[in-house]
Enzyme design. Sequence first.
Site, short mmCIF file in Angstrom:
data_model
loop_
_atom_site.label_atom_id
_atom_site.label_comp_id
_atom_site.label_asym_id
_atom_site.label_seq_id
_atom_site.Cartn_x
_atom_site.Cartn_y
_atom_site.Cartn_z
N LYS A 68 0.83 -1.20 0.00
CA LYS A 68 0.00 0.00 0.00
C LYS A 68 0.87 1.26 0.00
O LYS A 68 0.63 2.20 -0.76
CB LYS A 68 -0.94 -0.01 1.22
CG LYS A 68 -2.06 -1.04 1.09
CD LYS A 68 -2.82 -1.25 2.39
CE LYS A 68 -3.85 -2.37 2.23
NZ LYS A 68 -4.56 -2.70 3.48
N GLN A 112 -4.10 -1.08 9.72
CA GLN A 112 -4.18 -2.43 9.16
C GLN A 112 -4.81 -3.40 10.15
O GLN A 112 -4.41 -3.44 11.32
CB GLN A 112 -2.77 -2.90 8.76
CG GLN A 112 -2.73 -4.24 8.07
CD GLN A 112 -3.43 -4.25 6.71
OE1 GLN A 112 -3.31 -3.30 5.92
NE2 GLN A 112 -4.18 -5.29 6.42
N ASP A 135 -10.26 3.82 4.21
CA ASP A 135 -10.66 2.40 4.15
C ASP A 135 -12.18 2.27 4.09
O ASP A 135 -12.70 1.22 3.74
CB ASP A 135 -10.15 1.65 5.40
CG ASP A 135 -9.04 0.66 5.07
OD1 ASP A 135 -8.87 0.34 3.87
OD2 ASP A 135 -8.35 0.21 6.00
#
Length: 296
Positions: A68, A112, A135
Site C-alpha cells: 500500500k 491495518q 478504508d
Amino acid sequence: MLKLRKRSSRTHTFHMTAQIIDGKALAAEVRAEVAQRTATLKASGITPGLAVILVGDNPASQVYVRNKVKACTDCGMHSVLEQYDASMSEEDLLARVQSLNADPSIHGILVQLPLPAHINAQKVIEAISPAKDVDGFHVASAGALMTGLPGFLPCTPYGCMKMLEHINYPLKGKHAVVIGRSNIVGKPMAMMLLAQDATVTICHSRTPDLKAHTLQADVIVAAVGRRNLVTADMVKPGAAVLDVGMNRNDAGKLCGDVDFEGVKEVAGYITPVPGGVGPMTIAMLLANTLQAATNR
Ligand code: NAP
C-alpha cells in the site's frame, strides 16, 4: 408400450469460455489516472498523504502495508508507514490516530487489520476522522453508503464495482448474489450493487442451500475465504463471477473462493486470483486517498 422417438439430429452446444476481467491491467489504469490527478493537485500545492499503521508482526499484514505504501509513493503521493510492537496499548494507538487526525500533511489514515486481541479494533476505527477514513470502515462511512450519501467506499467492494463498470455490466434489474456478510466486503458490496438497482441476495454460513441462490444469479460475488466454494454446477451460464477470496491451495499457491478452471467454462465473466480483485483493492485505496486530499 410407449415408444420413445429417437432424436435423429445431433444437438450442438455452442460454448464459449468466460471473458477474464484483468484486475491487474485495470488497476494499472486506475493508478495511472490517480498519478496524473495527483500531479495536478501537487501543482496547486497539495500533496495527498496516506498514513498506514501496523501493530504487530503478522506476515501477511506486513506484505499488505508495504504494498500500500509503495503504491502511494509510486503515484507521487506522500506516504508514511508506522510500525508498532504487538504490545502497543490501545490508549497509545488511539493517541497516534488522534495526532494523525490533526496532521495536515496526512489526508488518509489506514489502520491495518487484524489488530492484536487486546485492542478494540472498532474503537480504533471510530477514532479515525471520517474525513480521513480512506478504508471506508468508519460507522459514518458505512452509514453514508447505507443512506446514499457521499462518503468513502470500502476499497475491495469499490474495486469490484469498478470491474463491473469496466465491462459495462448493466446491473439495473439484475440479480446479484453476494456470498459473505462482513462489514468490510460482503455488506458494503451488497449496498453498492443495490445502489445500482440490482436485486441483491446476501448469503452466509447459515444459508442452507447456497447453490439454489447462486444458480439464480446474474452476478456472483464470492467473499468468504474458502477454496472451491463456488463450482461450475452452481453458476448460471453467462453469469459474471467476481472472486474476492484469498486462500492457498495444496501447493501453497494463492487461490480464490471460486473453482476458476471449472467456472470459467460456464460464466460470462470471471475475475482470476491472483490478478483480479486484489490489485483493484489497492488502486481504490489510492483513489480514496486522492479524494480525501481533493476534499480538503
Ligand atoms: P470474514 O469476515 O471472515 O467473512 C466471511 C464471510 O463468509 C462471513 O460472512 C461468513 O458467514 C461467510 N461464510 C463462511 N463460510 C461460508 C459458507 N460455507 N457459505 C457461505 N458463506 C460462508 O471475511 P472477509 O474479511 O469478508 O473476507 C472474505 C475473503 O476475502 C477472505 O478470503 C479474505 O482474505 C478475502 N479478502 C480479499 C481482499 C482483496 O483485496 N482481494 C480484501 C478483503 C478480503 P457468517 O457471517 O455467517 O460467519
